[in-house]
Design an enzyme around this catalytic site. Structure first.
Site, PDB file in Angstrom:
ATOM      1  N   ASP A 262      -4.543   3.835  -2.227  1.00 17.18           N
ATOM      2  CA  ASP A 262      -5.666   4.247  -1.378  1.00 17.18           C
ATOM      3  C   ASP A 262      -6.063   5.692  -1.662  1.00 17.18           C
ATOM      4  O   ASP A 262      -5.303   6.615  -1.370  1.00 17.18           O
ATOM      5  CB  ASP A 262      -5.264   4.137   0.098  1.00 17.18           C
ATOM      6  CG  ASP A 262      -5.139   2.697   0.544  1.00 17.18           C
ATOM      7  OD1 ASP A 262      -6.102   1.932   0.358  1.00 17.18           O
ATOM      8  OD2 ASP A 262      -4.068   2.327   1.078  1.00 17.18           O
TER       9      ASP A 262
ATOM     10  N   SER B  59       0.839  -1.208   0.000  1.00 21.72           N
ATOM     11  CA  SER B  59       0.000   0.000   0.000  1.00 21.72           C
ATOM     12  C   SER B  59       0.867   1.249   0.000  1.00 21.72           C
ATOM     13  O   SER B  59       1.573   1.538   0.969  1.00 21.72           O
ATOM     14  CB  SER B  59      -0.916  -0.001   1.220  1.00 21.72           C
ATOM     15  OG  SER B  59      -1.529   1.272   1.312  1.00 21.72           O
TER      16      SER B  59
ATOM     17  N   HIS C 136      -8.118   1.435  -4.518  1.00 19.80           N
ATOM     18  CA  HIS C 136      -9.131   1.304  -3.457  1.00 19.80           C
ATOM     19  C   HIS C 136      -9.722   2.686  -3.181  1.00 19.80           C
ATOM     20  O   HIS C 136      -9.066   3.551  -2.608  1.00 19.80           O
ATOM     21  CB  HIS C 136      -8.416   0.741  -2.208  1.00 19.80           C
ATOM     22  CG  HIS C 136      -9.273   0.626  -1.001  1.00 19.80           C
ATOM     23  ND1 HIS C 136      -8.759   0.399   0.262  1.00 19.80           N
ATOM     24  CD2 HIS C 136     -10.629   0.694  -0.832  1.00 19.80           C
ATOM     25  CE1 HIS C 136      -9.733   0.332   1.141  1.00 19.80           C
ATOM     26  NE2 HIS C 136     -10.877   0.521   0.516  1.00 19.80           N
TER      27      HIS C 136
ATOM     28  N   MET D 281     -11.900   5.140  -1.290  1.00 18.77           N
ATOM     29  CA  MET D 281     -12.636   5.413  -0.044  1.00 18.77           C
ATOM     30  C   MET D 281     -13.278   6.784  -0.204  1.00 18.77           C
ATOM     31  O   MET D 281     -12.902   7.757   0.454  1.00 18.77           O
ATOM     32  CB  MET D 281     -11.672   5.354   1.146  1.00 18.77           C
ATOM     33  CG  MET D 281     -11.305   3.926   1.524  1.00 18.77           C
ATOM     34  SD  MET D 281      -9.788   3.819   2.474  1.00 18.77           S
ATOM     35  CE  MET D 281      -8.608   3.729   1.116  1.00 18.77           C
TER      36      MET D 281
ATOM     37  N   HIS E  83      -1.071  -1.250  -4.374  1.00 19.01           N
ATOM     38  CA  HIS E  83      -2.362  -0.899  -3.768  1.00 19.01           C
ATOM     39  C   HIS E  83      -2.384   0.606  -3.525  1.00 19.01           C
ATOM     40  O   HIS E  83      -1.512   1.161  -2.871  1.00 19.01           O
ATOM     41  CB  HIS E  83      -2.538  -1.656  -2.449  1.00 19.01           C
ATOM     42  CG  HIS E  83      -3.873  -1.448  -1.811  1.00 19.01           C
ATOM     43  ND1 HIS E  83      -5.000  -2.149  -2.199  1.00 19.01           N
ATOM     44  CD2 HIS E  83      -4.274  -0.607  -0.821  1.00 19.01           C
ATOM     45  CE1 HIS E  83      -6.037  -1.761  -1.465  1.00 19.01           C
ATOM     46  NE2 HIS E  83      -5.622  -0.821  -0.620  1.00 19.01           N
TER      47      HIS E  83
ATOM     48  N   GLY F 126       0.897  -2.051   4.199  1.00 14.52           N
ATOM     49  CA  GLY F 126       1.498  -0.724   4.091  1.00 14.52           C
ATOM     50  C   GLY F 126       2.697  -0.607   5.004  1.00 14.52           C
ATOM     51  O   GLY F 126       3.851  -0.750   4.584  1.00 14.52           O
TER      52      GLY F 126
ATOM     53  N   ASP G 234      -7.210  -6.082   3.879  1.00 13.53           N
ATOM     54  CA  ASP G 234      -6.586  -4.761   3.888  1.00 13.53           C
ATOM     55  C   ASP G 234      -6.608  -4.138   5.286  1.00 13.53           C
ATOM     56  O   ASP G 234      -7.666  -3.794   5.800  1.00 13.53           O
ATOM     57  CB  ASP G 234      -7.334  -3.855   2.889  1.00 13.53           C
ATOM     58  CG  ASP G 234      -6.648  -2.513   2.703  1.00 13.53           C
ATOM     59  OD1 ASP G 234      -5.530  -2.326   3.239  1.00 13.53           O
ATOM     60  OD2 ASP G 234      -7.242  -1.650   2.018  1.00 13.53           O
TER      61      ASP G 234
ATOM     62  N   MET H 240      -8.634   8.641  -0.730  1.00 19.24           N
ATOM     63  CA  MET H 240      -9.562   9.030   0.354  1.00 19.24           C
ATOM     64  C   MET H 240     -10.040  10.457   0.151  1.00 19.24           C
ATOM     65  O   MET H 240      -9.252  11.323  -0.231  1.00 19.24           O
ATOM     66  CB  MET H 240      -8.836   8.955   1.702  1.00 19.24           C
ATOM     67  CG  MET H 240      -8.188   7.623   1.983  1.00 19.24           C
ATOM     68  SD  MET H 240      -7.325   7.690   3.559  1.00 19.24           S
ATOM     69  CE  MET H 240      -6.589   6.049   3.581  1.00 19.24           C
TER      70      MET H 240
ATOM     71  N   MET I   8     -12.057  -5.173   4.845  1.00 19.26           N
ATOM     72  CA  MET I   8     -11.267  -4.229   5.640  1.00 19.26           C
ATOM     73  C   MET I   8     -11.034  -4.837   7.018  1.00 19.26           C
ATOM     74  O   MET I   8     -11.982  -5.188   7.723  1.00 19.26           O
ATOM     75  CB  MET I   8     -12.006  -2.892   5.782  1.00 19.26           C
ATOM     76  CG  MET I   8     -12.118  -2.074   4.505  1.00 19.26           C
ATOM     77  SD  MET I   8     -10.545  -1.788   3.660  1.00 19.26           S
ATOM     78  CE  MET I   8      -9.594  -0.935   4.930  1.00 19.26           C
TER      79      MET I   8
HETATM   80  C1  DX5 Z   1      -6.628   1.896   5.134  1.00 13.89           C
HETATM   81  C2  DX5 Z   1      -6.080   1.535   3.779  1.00 13.89           C
HETATM   82  C3  DX5 Z   1      -5.036   0.484   3.826  1.00 13.89           C
HETATM   83  C4  DX5 Z   1      -3.780   0.889   4.546  1.00 13.89           C
HETATM   84  C5  DX5 Z   1      -3.061  -0.341   4.997  1.00 13.89           C
HETATM   85  O1  DX5 Z   1      -7.690   2.761   4.984  1.00 13.89           O
HETATM   86  O2  DX5 Z   1      -7.127   1.052   2.962  1.00 13.89           O
HETATM   87  O3  DX5 Z   1      -4.722   0.052   2.508  1.00 13.89           O
HETATM   88  O4  DX5 Z   1      -2.940   1.673   3.765  1.00 13.89           O
HETATM   89  O5  DX5 Z   1      -1.964   0.030   5.762  1.00 13.89           O
HETATM   90  P1  DX5 Z   1      -1.375  -0.888   6.911  1.00 13.89           P
HETATM   91  O6  DX5 Z   1      -0.910  -2.154   6.269  1.00 13.89           O
HETATM   92  O7  DX5 Z   1      -0.261  -0.073   7.475  1.00 13.89           O
HETATM   93  O8  DX5 Z   1      -2.467  -1.143   7.908  1.00 13.89           O
HETATM   94 ZN    ZN Z   2      -6.636   0.070   1.023  1.00 13.87          ZN
END
Ligand code: DX5
Ligand code: ZN
Length: 216
Positions: free
Chosen positions: A35, A8, A66, A68, A33, A197, A175, A37, A137
């Site tokens: 993210d 991530s 992904h 969000m 990956h 991540g 995730d 947001m 999640m």
């Molecule tokens: C959270 C994200 C994840 C996040 C994972 O909202 O969707 O993809 O980056 O990070 P780690 O592995 O550090 O929990």
């Molecule tokens: Zn994610």
């Protein structure tokens, strides 16, 4: 089928993003990956189109995006143009999920649906055949570096049952809070894709941590 690893980018070093992308390119990881947001669906804002465009230029592996964000239909075509291979929308953010998935497919991408930790798997019963990847999640979305929610194991079991009963095939992605400590159990329960991540990018030797996950 071997397990897929999707680092991530949220946990990458943005000042040296090219280096981190290159590390993933040269590693045993399978996907990037990404993210996205919006500060509305989740209490955080990450990055948007210009960064994704830059990542796409350097990345030599598929982009697993992904979203969000609320009402993601507004941007599905943009993400296709930006080179996303898999586009994941949140069940909780789509009033007309079937329409959103049709649109993702018609733009040539694989369809993903993410479920928040509190959203039961059985919400997907009538849509599972349209989904290429379900993202469970295992933290509340919005931030990296949170602790893994244990109830995820039960949800993987239920999702496996639903996929089997529906005679369809669809990948199970986990995730949030994934590390070498929970990864083998996740795989044993039926996970196909592990997003990580902090476990990867904050490590002294990220490539080794990718390999540790990949070889489980
Ligand atoms: C959270 C994200 C994840 C996040 C994972 O909202 O969707 O993809 O980056 O990070 P780690 O592995 O550090 O929990
Ligand atoms: Zn994610």
């Amino acid at each position: 089928m071997s397990i897929k690893i999707a680092p991530s980018i949220l946990a990458a070093d943005f000042i040296n993003l090219a280096e981190d992308i290159d590390m993933v390119n040269k590693s045993e990881a399978d996907w990037f990956h990404i993210d996205v947001m919006d500060g509305v669906f989740v209490p955080n804002i990450s990055f948007g189109m210009p960064i994704l465009k830059a990542i796409r230029k350097e990345a030599k592996k598929p982009l697993d995006v992904h979203l969000m964000i609320i009402d993601p239909d507004r941007y599905i075509e943009n993400f296709a143009d930006l080179g996303a291979s898999i586009l994941t929308v949140h069940f909780e953010a789509c009033t007309h999920l079937n329409r959103s998935l049709q649109k993702i497919k018609s733009c040539g991408m694989k369809t993903g649906v993410a479920l928040n930790p509190h959203t039961p798997v059985n919400n997907l019963t009538d849509i599972i055949k349209e989904i290429d990847l379900v993202c469970l999640m295992s933290v509340n979305p919005g931030f990296g570096g949170q602790s893994f929610i244990e109830n995820t194991f039960e949800k993987i079991k239920e999702l496996k049952k639903l996929i089997k009963k529906s005679k369809t095939s669809c990948l199970i992605e986990i995730d949030g809070g994934v590390t070498n400590k929970n990864a083998s159990k996740l795989i044993k329960y039926g996970a196909n894709v592990l997003v990580a991540g902090n476990y990867i990018f904050k490590a002294n030797d990220p490539k080794t941590n990718i390999r540790l996950l990949k070889q489980l």
